[in-house]
Each structure stands twice: as structure tokens, then as C-alpha cells.
Design a protein around this motif. Structure first.
Motif, mmCIF file in Angstrom:
data_model
loop_
_atom_site.group_PDB
_atom_site.id
_atom_site.type_symbol
_atom_site.label_atom_id
_atom_site.label_comp_id
_atom_site.label_asym_id
_atom_site.label_seq_id
_atom_site.Cartn_x
_atom_site.Cartn_y
_atom_site.Cartn_z
ATOM 1 N N MET A 1 0.849 -1.196 0.000
ATOM 2 C CA MET A 1 0.000 0.000 0.000
ATOM 3 C C MET A 1 0.888 1.250 0.000
ATOM 4 O O MET A 1 1.820 1.362 0.787
ATOM 5 N N THR A 2 0.624 2.181 -0.919
ATOM 6 C CA THR A 2 1.413 3.400 -1.008
ATOM 7 C C THR A 2 1.045 4.354 0.119
ATOM 8 O O THR A 2 0.037 4.204 0.804
ATOM 9 N N ASP A 3 1.911 5.384 0.310
ATOM 10 C CA ASP A 3 1.644 6.374 1.353
ATOM 11 C C ASP A 3 0.309 7.069 1.120
ATOM 12 O O ASP A 3 -0.441 7.330 2.067
ATOM 13 N N VAL A 4 0.008 7.384 -0.149
ATOM 14 C CA VAL A 4 -1.221 8.130 -0.438
ATOM 15 C C VAL A 4 -2.456 7.273 -0.163
ATOM 16 O O VAL A 4 -3.452 7.769 0.385
ATOM 17 N N THR A 5 -2.415 5.995 -0.510
ATOM 18 C CA THR A 5 -3.572 5.150 -0.219
ATOM 19 C C THR A 5 -3.694 4.880 1.277
ATOM 20 O O THR A 5 -4.812 4.752 1.796
ATOM 21 N N SER A 6 -2.568 4.809 1.976
ATOM 22 C CA SER A 6 -2.624 4.655 3.432
ATOM 23 C C SER A 6 -3.304 5.854 4.073
ATOM 24 O O SER A 6 -4.104 5.716 5.007
ATOM 25 N N GLU A 7 -2.997 7.043 3.553
ATOM 26 C CA GLU A 7 -3.616 8.256 4.074
ATOM 27 C C GLU A 7 -5.123 8.259 3.784
ATOM 28 O O GLU A 7 -5.932 8.656 4.630
ATOM 29 N N PHE A 8 -5.485 7.801 2.597
ATOM 30 C CA PHE A 8 -6.904 7.724 2.247
ATOM 31 C C PHE A 8 -7.620 6.693 3.125
ATOM 32 O O PHE A 8 -8.735 6.934 3.605
ATOM 33 N N GLU A 9 -6.991 5.554 3.339
ATOM 34 C CA GLU A 9 -7.582 4.541 4.208
ATOM 35 C C GLU A 9 -7.793 5.093 5.617
ATOM 36 O O GLU A 9 -8.808 4.807 6.268
ATOM 37 N N ALA A 10 -6.853 5.906 6.097
ATOM 38 C CA ALA A 10 -7.004 6.501 7.425
ATOM 39 C C ALA A 10 -8.196 7.457 7.457
ATOM 40 O O ALA A 10 -8.935 7.523 8.453
ATOM 41 N N PHE A 11 -8.379 8.201 6.366
ATOM 42 C CA PHE A 11 -9.548 9.081 6.263
ATOM 43 C C PHE A 11 -10.846 8.269 6.347
ATOM 44 O O PHE A 11 -11.783 8.637 7.055
#
Length: 368
Positions: A1-11
Motif C-alpha cells: 500500500m502506497t503512502d497516499v492510499t494509506s492516508e486515504f484509508e485513514a480518512f
């Protein structure tokens, strides 16, 4: 999982209810959740992640934006209340609108604060845009519009309509079309909801236009250039459609995957449907990669055709394999009925076959 998708998942973890995954089917029709999700995703920059900040995006590259959309599909993010507003109308306003049009209309369309309808399909023309007959005559800075649209999604709830009209009757069919921004509250507009056979996620309507006056400044894009506006704005819908059909196919198969017993014939059909879903996903990724590389992606119409039919086959299989259990789960009937629209919205299967024949296979245009 990329950093950007990790951030989206956290959202998503912060926004979605704790029991969302377990009770997805119930939340799927939760109007409050769906409305709040679109606004929150816009404000956080996840709604259209490839767009700039302040427009509902984060300025992501095409691969990163697609990764975010696929992550959202896997998490089954709430369905937008007015998909065509964010997915089609907003891109059209962003690309072709005047400064005043963008200032007034772009944010409300993308965020879901004001809903849009798409005035394309007509009786006798279906989703063949070049065959439309609704007319708009320009005189003294005002268009006078007459005609009828049909299967216009959410026209009964929308404020605006991206209305495609014929402004040059002497030009070749696809060259004499213009796009007008129609206020659906205008005098002379009559909207009639179309009754459906069962519950529908969105409403369908007929729209009648009787000497409707539209100011010239409501023209979206160049005069007689509506075909280009439509093709460009629908480009933004392509990934949305194949991701949705992939998601809906896999979701429709879940009851079959947990069925206590399947016949050999049903197992074969299940295997084919699972292969269909994976084929849609891989072909969608390939077409996205081709666009990113600046290459033509002729498979988009093939994706729409095969993806929409795969949804229907999956929903029918789940209903059949449920047998008597379906009487305890009316949602299976509703989803089967809903799947029937897949070969209509976004361009009917007949239109897609014509496009594939002419533009991909190079066959001559039929004369009948």
C-alpha cells in the motif's frame, strides 16, 4: 500500500461507521451518510484526487489517483448522491466553462451541494447523441429550446442540467450540437418521474421543454461544439464506470460464494463471473496505463459493454442460487432489477457495439 492510499484509508477509518463493512448493504441506501461522505471527501481532497486542492482533489498523478479510487472501491465507499454531477458535469464545467461559470458552478457540483442532470438521451434516439432532435434557436442573446429528453437521471431533484441541443440543423449530425447549462426551475420545463418496477438508487425522468428561454451566457463550450464537450466530460466517467462494474459484479457474487450447495452448471457460471470481474479490473488498469502514456485506449467501449453485462449475469446467478432463501432477502430481487440498468446507463450496449465495430474493428458505418 502506497503512502497516499494509506492516508486515504485513514480518512475512511475516521469517517465511516465502525460497523460499515459488516452492514454495507444497509448503509448503501443511507442518504445522510452518502451526502456527508461526498462533502467530506471533497473537503479532504479525496473526491477527485487528480484535481487541484480546493477543487476536490490533491493534485495526484494518474496512477496515484487511480490507486485511491480502487482503494475506495475495495472499501465500498458510499455511493455519491449525484454521481453525474461530480463525475460528468463538474469536469465539463472545469474544462469548458467561463470564469464566471466555474466560479458559480464547479464547487457545488463536485461537492454535491447542487445536483445536476444530463440531458442527452431522447425518445427515438436513445443514447445516440448525434441523433438528438431537441432544438435551440439563438436570437437577441437568448436560446429558445424545444424538445424532450428521457431517462434523465435525478432531473426531479436536480437544480441544473447539462442540456445537449441541436443549434445548427444544416451541419453534420455530431457537428451541429451545443451544450447549454439549463436551470431546471426555468418556465417551460416540465419534469415527469418514470415509474420503475422496483426500488431504484436513483430516479429516472422525462423532461419536456416548451419554448424554454436560456441566456446565451449559459452556453457551455463553443457554439455547435457540444459533441466535444460531451466526449471530453464522459472521458472522466470511464474509470468510474469500470471500477463500479467490477465492484458491483464482485458484490453481486457474494451470496453465491456462500451458497450451501451449487450444481455443476452453477459452478461453471460462478467461475466465468469471477473471471469476468478480474478481466474488467485488469483491462481497466491497462486502459488507464495507456491513457497515462498518451496512447489510444480503444478498449474503453469494450469495458463498458462486457462490464455491464457481467453485472447482470452475476446478479441473476445469485438470485437463482439463493432459491427459496431469496424470499427472506428481498434485496436480491432489488439488485437483480437494478442490474438491468447497467446496459443502458453510460451508453447502451447497442451503442457500444457500434462504437467497437466502427472505431476499433474499422468496419463501415451501417446505412440502415
Amino acid at each position: 500500500m502506497t503512502d497516499v492510499t494509506s492516508e486515504f484509508e485513514a480518512f475512511l477509518d475516521d469517517f465511516l461507521p465502525a460497523d460499515y463493512a459488516e452492514n454495507y448493504r444497509r448503509y448503501r441506501r443511507d442518504v445522510k451518510l452518502r451526502t456527508e461522505y461526498q462533502a467530506a471527501a471533497f473537503d479532504a481532497g479525496w473526491l477527485i484526487p487528480e484535481w487541484d486542492r480546493g477543487e476536490g482533489g490533491r493534485g495526484l498523478s494518474v496512477p496515484d489517483a487511480l490507486a485511491v479510487k480502487l482503494a475506495g472501491a475495495r472499501r465500498r465507499v458510499p455511493r455519491l448522491m449525484n454521481i453525474q454531477g461530480a463525475g460528468v458535469a463538474a469536469p465539463a464545467v472545469r474544462s469548458f466553462g467561463t470564469a464566471a461559470q466555474r466560479e458559480r458552478l464547479l464547487r457545488p457540483a463536485a461537492r454535491g451541494d447542487e445536483w445536476w442532470a444530463l440531458g442527452m438521451s431522447e425518445p427515438g434516439a436513445g443514447s445516440d447523441l448525434a441523433a438528438l432532435r431537441t432544438t435551440a434557436t439563438l436570437a437577441d442573446g437568448v436560446f429558445t429550446v424545444n424538445g424532450q429528453k428521457v431517462w434523465t437521471t435525478q432531473a426531479d431533484e436536480a437544480r441544473w442540467c447539462a442540456l445537449y441541443v441541436r443549434t445548427d440543423p444544416e451541419a453534420r449530425p455530431h457537428r451541429g450540437i451545443s451544450c447549454l447549462i439549463l436551470d431546471l426551475r426555468s418556465p417551460g420545463v416540465e419534469v415527469r418521474p418514470i415509474r420503475t418496477a422496483g426500488p431504484a438508487v436513483e430516479s429516472f425522468c422525462e423532461v419536456f421543454l416548451d419554448d424554454v428561454k436560456v441566456p446565451e451566457e449559459a452556453l457551455l463550450g463553443p457554439l455547435h461544439g457540444g459533441w466535444g464537450v460531451a466526449m471530453s466530460s464522459l472521458e472522466h466517467e470511464r474509470d468510474m464506470i469500470w471500477i463500479n462494474t467490477w465492484l458491483e459484479t464482485t458484490r453481486a457474487l457474494e451470496p453465491t460464494l456462500t451458497a450451501p450447495e451449487l450444481s455443476e452448471h452453477q459452478l461453471v457460471r460462478l467461475g466465468r463471473s469471477l473471471a469476468d470481474a478480474e478481466g474488467v479490473r485488469l483491462t481497466g488498469l491497462r486502459t488507464a496505463a495507456q491513457r497515462w502514456a498518451g496512447l489510444p485506449s480503444p478498449a474503453s467501449s469494450i469495458l463498458k459493454l462486457l462490464g455491464s453485462e457481467s453485472v447482470q449475469r452475476a446478479a441473476l446467478l445469485s438470485l437463482e442460487t439463493a432459491g427459496a432463501r431469496a424470499f427472506d432477502d428481498p434485496a436480491l430481487f432489488d439488485e437483480r432489477l437494478e442490474s438491468l440498468a447497467a446496459t443502458i446507463y453510460g451508453g447502451t450496449s447497442e451503442i457500444q457495439r457500434n462504437i467497437i465495430a466502427e472505431r476499433t474493428l474499422g468496419l463501415p458505418k451501417g446505412t440502415s
